[in-house]
Design an enzyme around this catalytic site. Structure first.
Site, short mmCIF file in Angstrom:
data_model
loop_
_atom_site.label_atom_id
_atom_site.label_comp_id
_atom_site.label_asym_id
_atom_site.label_seq_id
_atom_site.Cartn_x
_atom_site.Cartn_y
_atom_site.Cartn_z
N ILE A 1 0.95 -1.32 -0.02
CA ILE A 1 -0.02 0.11 -0.16
C ILE A 1 0.99 1.23 0.18
CG2 ILE A 1 -1.29 1.33 1.16
CD1 ILE A 1 -3.05 -1.18 2.47
N LEU B 1 2.71 -1.37 4.39
CA LEU B 1 1.87 -0.03 4.19
C LEU B 1 3.36 0.92 4.39
CD1 LEU B 1 -0.24 -0.64 7.76
CD2 LEU B 1 -1.10 -1.14 5.41
N ASP B 2 3.47 1.11 3.45
CA ASP B 2 4.26 2.22 3.38
C ASP B 2 3.94 3.34 2.61
OD1 ASP B 2 7.35 3.31 2.88
OD2 ASP B 2 7.61 2.40 1.03
N ALA B 3 2.54 4.09 2.65
CA ALA B 3 2.04 5.29 2.45
C ALA B 3 2.30 6.16 3.83
CB ALA B 3 0.34 4.83 2.13
#
Length: 541
Positions: A288, A354-356
């Site tokens: 993400i 989760l890299d947003a």
């Protein structure tokens, strides 16, 4: 419309256009939190109110077409100065000893207060010059035109100017509209006012030309654009190509080895391969947040797994394809927000990354208990998640990290924390969450790292294994109460350290650290890292 009515309409376009643009201008230095936007809105309203008030007092004796011309020329001239000196004005305010939530206020006042103040005079002057009968009819007509202009400015800047033009050219557009309106009002009766207006036209053109040389202190600007969500720049420095979003490093690629992890924190995305019962049980992975596709490219090249990416910004995906070689790898890309994608997909994942998150701009909807519950629902029975958090490991600037740790603990069986730097500075902290209630020890991870062939040595990462994260003073984040802006507040103005791997293979403990950097230009710590082979194919859906 008469000349004064045109001036009112254009003043509305210009003031609202500058207000929307202000968010993009100050975000790289101060972030785009609710405090920044609150400061922008308050300053614009205050400047307009002061202009309305003084303009109304002086309209009876000073309202002339010539004065309207001067106000528009003055506004355009100040915009030209912002093109020339905007960065210097912005940086000059960073050292002021203010609480972090008010840090952006002086910059907004200095940069956008004067032109907005000048625009505020135009409506009362135009009401005085109006051909309408009666004060009420004249003022109502004028303010209706100004409001319509503001609507045009808001929609035009948001949906057309920012997606397609750089900040410099948006300044040129808004300043150009103001000075061309001044010329329209001045010609043919007032030839004296034409000369200053023409002078400002040349000033705008000169400022734009000077400010578009394609090189910054960070390196050669390969590509830049304003997307619907952020400012995007691709900059080359030596053999490294870096993606900047809102002025901050987001992804980097070694141009000669595109799957090598340049930033240390991206190596931690492989940690779940040590937590899995066997590495080959991770068959489907979702990222993400795409950025430069550093993680997805390496996973697609290294593992026999399906790799999906949910990235909300189509311009980021295009930049990843064109400048970071993402189109050479077998990756399924979905132009969609991460939460929306998880709500609509029927896929089940063994790993969600989760890299947003950014340091100053965190989509709260991707941080809450409800979202983490959604992630667990889309995971296989032994599935895991990794969250790339930017925070300090301790102290006041650690609140967001500790709140997210507490929130993930409420949805997952176990959560593990791995700071990526030995310093106490703001850094990338990786949270690994598993559905299993059994907790693996640091020693067990070391043994698995030695025994398993996962294409990367994570010994240094395992050394950062952290236990006993204090969470008593931070909340579980929820959809109806996720004070992310407040939790990030203590990080404003502090040094952000990104560790960067070296260009060689292997892992050793030799580190070199560049000098401390400012808000938008983090310091780097260099470690040696490994290299892998390549894959192919990108599918946009």
């Amino acid at each position: 419309m008469s000349g004064p009515e045109v001036a009112v309409f254009v003043s509305g376009v210009s003031s609202m256009g500058l207000e929307i643009l202000a968010g993009r201008v100050v975000a790289p230095q101060f972030g785009s939190s609710i405090y920044t936007w609150g400061s922008i809105i308050a300053v614009f309203l205050a400047a307009l109110s002061l202009g309305y008030h003084l303009g109304g007092k002086r309209a009876g004796t000073r309202a002339t077409t010539d004065r309207l011309v001067r106000l528009l020329v003055g506004t355009a001239g100040y915009v030209a100065l912002l093109i020339f000196f905007g960065d210097q004005l912005l940086l000059s305010t960073t050292a002021l000893p203010l609480p972090s939530r008010f840090a952006s206020l002086p910059a907004v006042i200095l940069m956008f207060g004067p032109p907005t103040y000048l625009l505020g005079f135009i409506s009362p002057y135009a009401a005085q010059l109006s051909r309408k009968e009666g004060i009420g009819e004249a003022s109502g007509h004028v303010y209706a035109l100004g409001t319509i202009g503001s609507i045009v400015g808001a929609f035009g800047t948001t949906f057309f100017l920012i997606p397609y033009l750089s900040v410099t050219y948006i300044y040129l557009t808004l300043g150009g509209v103001a000075v061309l309106t001044a010329l329209y009002l001045a010609l043919p009766e007032d030839s004296v006012s034409v000369l200053p207006a023409i002078g400002v036209v040349f000033l705008l053109i000169a400022a734009t030309t000077t400010g578009a040389l394609g090189y910054t202190a960070r390196g050669e600007v390969v590509y830049e654009t304003q997307t619907a969500y952020q400012e995007l720049e691709v900059i080359d420095g030596g053999d490294t190509r870096t993606l900047y979003l809102d002025g901050q490093r987001h992804s980097a690629m070694d141009k000669s080895d595109p799957t090598r992890h340049v930033f240390e924190y991206t190596r931690y995305f492989h940690m779940p391969y040590l937590y899995a019962s066997t590495p080959d049980e991770i068959d489907r992975v979702l990222f993400i947040g795409g950025g430069g596709f550093s993680g997805p490219k390496r996973f697609a090249a290294e593992y026999d797994a399906t790799v999906d990416v949910a990235e909300i910004d189509p311009d980021v995906v295009r930049a990843a394809e064109e400048y970071f070689r993402a189109d050479e790898y077998d990756i399924n890309t979905y132009i969609q927000g991460g939460r929306q994608f998880l709500q609509e997909t029927d896929n089940t994942y063994d790993l969600v990354v989760l890299d947003a998150y950014k340091r100053d701009k965190v989509p709260f909807q991707l941080t809450t208990r409800e979202f983490m519950d959604l992630v667990t629902e889309r995971l296989s029975p032994d599935g895991m998640a990794v969250a790339n958090i930017i925070s300090s490991p301790s102290g006041p600037a650690s609140e967001f990290y500790r709140a997210e740790y507490k929130t993930m603990n409420a949805s997952f069986g176990q959560v593990y924390a791995f700071p990526t730097s030995d310093t106490g500075a703001i850094q990338n902290i990786e949270l690994v969450a598993t559905k299993s209630d059994t907790r693996l020890t640091q020693e067990q991870l070391r043994e698995r790292n030695q025994d398993r062939e996962i294409g990367i040595d994570l010994a240094d990462a395992i050394d950062g294994y952290t236990t006993d994260v204090p969470t008593e003073d931070v909340p579980v984040l929820r959809d109806d109460r996720a004070p992310v802006d407040r939790l990030l507040d203590s990080m404003v103005g502090q040094r952000y350290v990104i560790e960067e791997t070296g260009s060689g293979s292997g892992d050793d403990d030799t580190n070199t650290t560049e000098p401390a950097a400012a808000w938008g230009d983090p310091a780097l710590t260099v470690r040696d890292g490994g290299a892998v082979t390549r894959g192919q194919g990108l599918h946009i859906r």
